[in-house]
Design an enzyme around this catalytic site. Structure first.
Site, PDB file in Angstrom:
ATOM      1  N   GLU A  60       1.091   5.871  -2.431  1.00  0.00           N
ATOM      2  CA  GLU A  60       1.581   6.021  -1.053  1.00  0.00           C
ATOM      3  C   GLU A  60       3.094   6.110  -0.963  1.00  0.00           C
ATOM      4  O   GLU A  60       3.627   6.910  -0.182  1.00  0.00           O
ATOM      5  CB  GLU A  60       1.072   4.864  -0.193  1.00  0.00           C
ATOM      6  CG  GLU A  60      -0.385   4.957   0.204  1.00  0.00           C
ATOM      7  CD  GLU A  60      -1.344   4.551  -0.905  1.00  0.00           C
ATOM      8  OE1 GLU A  60      -2.561   4.747  -0.742  1.00  0.00           O
ATOM      9  OE2 GLU A  60      -0.868   4.043  -1.947  1.00  0.00           O
ATOM     10  N   HIS A 129      -8.729  -4.124   4.427  1.00  0.00           N
ATOM     11  CA  HIS A 129      -9.025  -2.860   5.094  1.00  0.00           C
ATOM     12  C   HIS A 129      -9.177  -3.038   6.602  1.00  0.00           C
ATOM     13  O   HIS A 129      -9.646  -2.136   7.287  1.00  0.00           O
ATOM     14  CB  HIS A 129     -10.308  -2.241   4.534  1.00  0.00           C
ATOM     15  CG  HIS A 129     -10.205  -1.794   3.119  1.00  0.00           C
ATOM     16  ND1 HIS A 129     -10.107  -2.674   2.065  1.00  0.00           N
ATOM     17  CD2 HIS A 129     -10.180  -0.552   2.570  1.00  0.00           C
ATOM     18  CE1 HIS A 129     -10.047  -2.007   0.928  1.00  0.00           C
ATOM     19  NE2 HIS A 129     -10.086  -0.706   1.210  1.00  0.00           N
TER      20      HIS A 129
END
Length: 325
Positions: A60, A129
């Site tokens: 990322e 998450h």
């Protein structure tokens, strides 16, 4: 009118803007051949090719830096986070580069980048998450932050974000992708800095955003049958806060409940309350009630997970309590 899912609305917005402007491109993990984890980029790779729909490694910080560099050179990247929680790995790039370079360059660089993807508390996705990063990013200067709640505003917000010359983070809720709505056939845009008045009322203002909009409206439907008259605003813009629309509502109702999925400590509601104290405190006839998620990592266990977030029965009870003070 055409009926479509939220993920289809987001894909259509992306497709429309890519077809109109060759500088718009998409990058992220599995956005190409696979079509994205929630199919927002489905079939775009076959239409636009490798150079405009880029599959990236699981890195990322690297692909966020690449996207910001591309934005500086005049391109308009759309970065999909497979899960917005993963973008914590690119926090430095988003804050020190995307958020600040237009300022620190004296306006020499524009950063027309959109960062979008799924977040929020799903169904047993686990703590890592289930993050709500809106409060993490809300303090960063230079960013615009919006949260979609319907297919209609998802499409309009994404189109507006792509055309904006500043970095925009668009938060999509993982449980809203399969929400269906009739969308107009004509092109439209939704402003990045305005709240949406969902329902007019006189007794109390309920302020919310993202998935909680639907919990609020479920509660409101019950409350109206019992004779209550709440006004409901979908915040939509999390940075900047549309404090003028909130104040206009408070002039009528003089009472406020804020319903969010964000954590209570340092959450979006905390910032809203601070701005109300600065600008509209004299309009309040009662203390503000804040309904937020528990300040703990979201449990994997389904029963415990449900206990950490706000549900319609809690909203109903809070409205009755505040109206009857």
């Amino acid at each position: 009118m055409k009926r479509m899912f939220m993920f289809d609305a987001l894909r259509e917005a992306t497709d429309e803007e890519m077809s109109k402007n060759s500088s718009v491109f998409v990058l992220g993990e599995d956005v190409g051949y696979y079509g994205g984890s929630y199919k927002v980029t489905k079939n775009l790779h076959s239409k636009y090719g490798d150079l405009r729909v880029l599959d990236t490694p699981i890195a990322e910080n690297s692909f966020m830096g690449m996207a910001i560099g591309a934005a500086i050179t005049g391109l308009r990247p759309i970065v999909e986070g497979m899960n917005m929680s993963f973008l914590l790995l690119a926090f430095n790039q988003i804050s020190n580069n995307a958020g600040m370079l237009r300022y620190t360059s004296g306006g020499n660089f524009k950063i027309p980048i959109v960062i979008r993807g799924p977040g929020g508390v799903g169904k047993q996705l686990g703590a890592e998450h289930s993050q709500r990063l809106e409060a993490y990013f809300q303090a960063i200067p230079g960013l615009k932050i919006v949260a979609c709640s319907t297919p209609y505003n998802a499409k309009g917000l994404l189109k507006s974000a792509i055309r904006d010359d500043n970095p925009v983070i668009l938060f999509e809720h993982v449980l809203l992708y399969n929400l269906k709505e009739d969308l107009p056939d004509y092109e439209y845009f939704v402003p990045l800095d305005k709240a949406e008045l969902i329902r007019e009322g006189q007794q109390i203002t309920i302020l919310t955003y993202s998935r909680m909009r639907h919990h609020v409206m479920q509660s409101v439907n019950e409350l109206v049958q019992e004779g209550y008259d709440p006004e409901v605003l979908d915040l939509i813009s999390l940075k900047p806060i549309d404090i003028a629309s909130i104040g206009k509502s408070l002039v009528k109702t003089h009472r406020l409940i804020i319903v969010e999925e964000c954590m209570k400590t340092g959450g979006i509601a905390a910032e809203v309350i601070a701005q109300i104290n600065d600008n509209w405190f004299d309009q309040l006839d009662a203390p503000i009630i804040r309904l937020s998620s528990a300040d703990i990592p979201t449990p994997y266990n389904g029963t415990l997970e449900k206990a950490t977030v706000i549900y319609p029965n809690q909203i109903t009870s809070a409205v009755k309590k505040l109206v009857n003070l």
